[in-house]
Design an enzyme around this catalytic site. Structure first.
Site, PDB file in Angstrom:
ATOM      1  N   CYS A 107      35.080 -16.503  18.166  1.00  0.00           N
ATOM      2  CA  CYS A 107      34.852 -15.164  17.616  1.00  0.00           C
ATOM      3  C   CYS A 107      35.889 -14.838  16.543  1.00  0.00           C
ATOM      4  O   CYS A 107      35.593 -14.167  15.557  1.00  0.00           O
ATOM      5  CB  CYS A 107      34.903 -14.113  18.721  1.00  0.00           C
ATOM      6  SG  CYS A 107      33.664 -14.416  20.000  1.00  0.00           S
ATOM      7  N   VAL A 127       0.863  -1.181   0.000  1.00  0.00           N
ATOM      8  CA  VAL A 127       0.000   0.000   0.000  1.00  0.00           C
ATOM      9  C   VAL A 127       0.901   1.232   0.000  1.00  0.00           C
ATOM     10  O   VAL A 127       1.137   1.853  -1.032  1.00  0.00           O
ATOM     11  CB  VAL A 127      -0.950   0.047   1.218  1.00  0.00           C
ATOM     12  CG1 VAL A 127      -1.921   1.229   1.071  1.00  0.00           C
ATOM     13  CG2 VAL A 127      -1.734  -1.252   1.369  1.00  0.00           C
TER      14      VAL A 127
HETATM   15  N1  3NM Z   1      -3.397  -6.117   5.051  1.00  0.00           N
HETATM   16  P1  3NM Z   1       1.665  -1.250   3.753  1.00  0.00           P
HETATM   17  S1  3NM Z   1      -1.275  -5.508   6.252  1.00  0.00           S
HETATM   18  C1  3NM Z   1      -4.007  -4.095   3.791  1.00  0.00           C
HETATM   19  O1  3NM Z   1      -1.785  -8.258   7.348  1.00  0.00           O
HETATM   20  C2  3NM Z   1      -3.117  -4.838   4.676  1.00  0.00           C
HETATM   21  O2  3NM Z   1      -3.432  -8.712   6.057  1.00  0.00           O
HETATM   22  C3  3NM Z   1      -2.502  -6.610   5.891  1.00  0.00           C
HETATM   23  O3  3NM Z   1       0.182  -1.722   3.948  1.00  0.00           O
HETATM   24  C4  3NM Z   1      -2.583  -7.956   6.489  1.00  0.00           C
HETATM   25  O4  3NM Z   1       2.150  -1.854   2.495  1.00  0.00           O
HETATM   26  C5  3NM Z   1      -1.978  -4.353   5.252  1.00  0.00           C
HETATM   27  O5  3NM Z   1       1.549   0.240   3.653  1.00  0.00           O
HETATM   28  C6  3NM Z   1      -1.393  -3.021   5.064  1.00  0.00           C
HETATM   29  O6  3NM Z   1       2.398  -1.656   4.979  1.00  0.00           O
HETATM   30  C7  3NM Z   1      -0.188  -3.036   4.175  1.00  0.00           C
END
Ligand code: 3NM
Ligand code: MG
Length: 521
Positions: free
Chosen positions: A435, A196
């Site tokens: 190490c 997103v």
């Molecule tokens: N679903 P961004 S996380 C829409 O976990 C969505 O199912 C999710 O947004 C899930 O790429 C999410 O900005 C948001 O992190 C992802």
């Protein structure tokens, strides 16, 4: 129709930057190469949702990209979308199936294996596995899965034709890490990655989409190459020895910088070991300098023997991944405390190690195997019934080279297993010899990095032959120990230590060639 899930855009109008309209952003993303779009509207009324979906459908049609609607089967039907994406509290899949046209795409969000099992029974087309990273875009009600957790979801999809995308906090700077790390032991991989904010919140969504798409393409290409290479035997005893000799020379010719975040017990001796091998040490720990250092370093060593510099360890590894630099992880005493176990998991969830080096107790703890018990931070011998199988499986699981050290050392990249039989028992009488092996491995990985071409890094998290780097690092220290121990003036651990430093400094390729006990399986 076969759907290309590789770059899956989920919309989010709240995240649009000021001055950017929704439709302009969407069109730029489509131009940039997103391959499927999901309209996600959590606050819109039905009329507004319908309008957004209708206009989006026109744009997606123009770019011949499939469109799915989050949650609302009615809106999907109304705009003749290609399908729906259903959450765990949305309409049941079998009901949506009866309402939608026969070929509609149905996808489901899965946060755990129960969700996944149900989705497979429901014969969905794809699942979204999330959240893989922390995200601010959606309020998360379930724990973050982490890249290293995705493999068990993919395993559960073996034998089905359900596709999988990962979602949650995926950005250009963890994109390759996400793709590389998300794989089951059987080799089942993601079909795509969903984002997103990385695209929607961008001032230049065209460029953001394009960057991800190109990264995906080069990753797929290098993966195909690698799989081809793996189908033919890559290493022989002679080629391994010759490769190590080449690395000794590369280190001395190029004098790479080996950045080490290590523990207070061994900092000085580790820096001296690096110098003895012909490379340059830097022992920086402040988070603020990690980005700058990542550009100049030849390899990074993270050794958490006294876990106090975690703040620097996280960004150091991420930046090194971004620059395709080797990251050698030495999880000293990881089995000893809960805190160390959590810290190791946190670090490995944030960056991709190129080599993980440990003794039997450490690697056993990391693999959550019960086979070998820890005793403080000290090595307790090989301890595995079948060490070759152990290192190979852990290498496949952690997606990197595993180096198991002990009286006999075992190294694997998940395909080849190499057994090394040099060393001397006096190594067990000086502190930090483990190490020092970590430092030698990091130095040899830096040498391997200097040998690899830039083209070699496209679509990869690390450039250079890390298997050879691990083998070379172990061989020089163990061979130097044998020679040092045989010197007449060595009467105990003190004289042994200084003799060891001298022998490392004086070690020649010919001596390594002569003495190396290498077996390739
Ligand atoms: N679903 P961004 S996380 C829409 O976990 C969505 O199912 C999710 O947004 C899930 O790429 C999410 O900005 C948001 O992190 C992802
Ligand atoms: Mg040994």
């Amino acid at each position: 129709m076969t759907i290309d899930y590789s770059l899956y855009l989920v919309t989010g109008r709240d995240l649009l930057p000021e001055g950017m309209t929704y439709l302009d952003s969407l069109e730029e993303s489509l131009r940039g190469g997103v391959t499927i779009v999901q309209i996600r509207e959590k606050k819109a009324d039905t009329l507004e949702f319908f309008e957004i979906a209708r206009q989006s459908k026109t744009l997606c049609d123009k770019y011949k990209v499939p469109l799915v609607i989050n949650d609302r089967v009615d809106i999907a039907l109304a705009v003749q979308a290609d399908g729906v994406h259903l959450g765990q509290t949305d309409m049941p899949v079998h009901v949506a199936r009866t309402l939608l046209p026969p070929n509609a795409i149905i996808g489901v969000s899965c946060n755990n294996l129960d969700h996944l099992k149900k989705a497979v029974e429901d014969r969905v087309d794809y699942i979204g596995i999330g959240a893989v990273w922390i995200t601010n875009t959606k309020e998360l009600t379930n724990p973050v899965i982490g890249v290293r957790g995705v493999g068990s979801f993919l395993s559960a999809l073996d034998g089905t034709d359900v596709k999988a995308v990962a979602i949650g906090g995926i950005k250009s700077d963890n994109f390759l890490r996400t793709l590389h790390g998300s794989v089951s032991p059987s080799g089942h991989r993601l079909d795509g990655v969903a984002v997103v904010s990385e695209i929607v919140a961008s001032r230049d969504p065209y460029r953001s989409a394009r960057t991800l798409r190109e990264a995906y393409t080069s990753w797929s290409a290098q993966l195909a190459n690698q799989e081809k290479a793996w189908s033919a035997p890559m290493y022989t005893t002679d080629s391994v020895k010759a490769g190590v000799i080449g690395l000794i020379r590369a280190i001395r010719d190029h004098n790479p910088l080996v950045h080490q975040i290590t523990n207070v017990v061994v900092t000085n001796q580790s820096a001296n070991v690096t110098l003895a091998l012909g490379a340059s040490p830097i022992m920086a720990t402040a988070p603020e300098e990690m980005e700058d250092l990542s550009r100049v370093l030849g390899a990074l060593l993270i050794n958490f023997g006294t876990v106090t510099d975690k703040e620097g360890m996280v960004p150091a590894g991420k930046y090194a991944n971004r620059e395709s630099k080797p990251v050698v992880f030495d999880p000293v005493g990881v089995g000893a405390t809960q805190f160390r176990r959590r810290t190791a998991a946190h670090l490995l969830d944030n960056w991709q190690a190129s080599v993980i080096k440990g003794n039997a107790a450490e690697l056993s703890a990391l693999a959550k195997s019960e086979e070998v018990q820890a005793k403080g931070v000290d090595s307790v011998g090989s301890g595995f019934v079948d060490p070759a199988k152990f290192v190979k499986e852990l290498a496949l699981r952690e997606r990197c080279v595993i180096a198991l050290t002990g009286p006999t050392d075992w190294v694997s990249d998940g395909v080849t297993v190499i057994k090394l039989d040099n060393g001397h028992k006096l190594l067990g009488n000086i502190t930090g010899s483990g190490c020092m092996v970590g430092t030698c491995i990091a130095t040899f990985c830096a040498g391997a990095w200097t040998q690899a071409s830039i083209e070699d890094s496209f679509g990869k998290l690390v450039r250079g032959d890390m298997l050879l780097g691990a083998v070379g690092g172990i061989l020089v220290l163990t061979i130097a120990a044998e020679i040092a121990a045989s010197r007449p003036e060595v009467r105990g651990s003190g004289t042994f230590f200084s003799a060891l430093m001298d022998e490392l400094y004086n070690l020649t390729p010919d001596t390594v060639l002569e003495r190396a006990k290498v077996q390739v399986f």
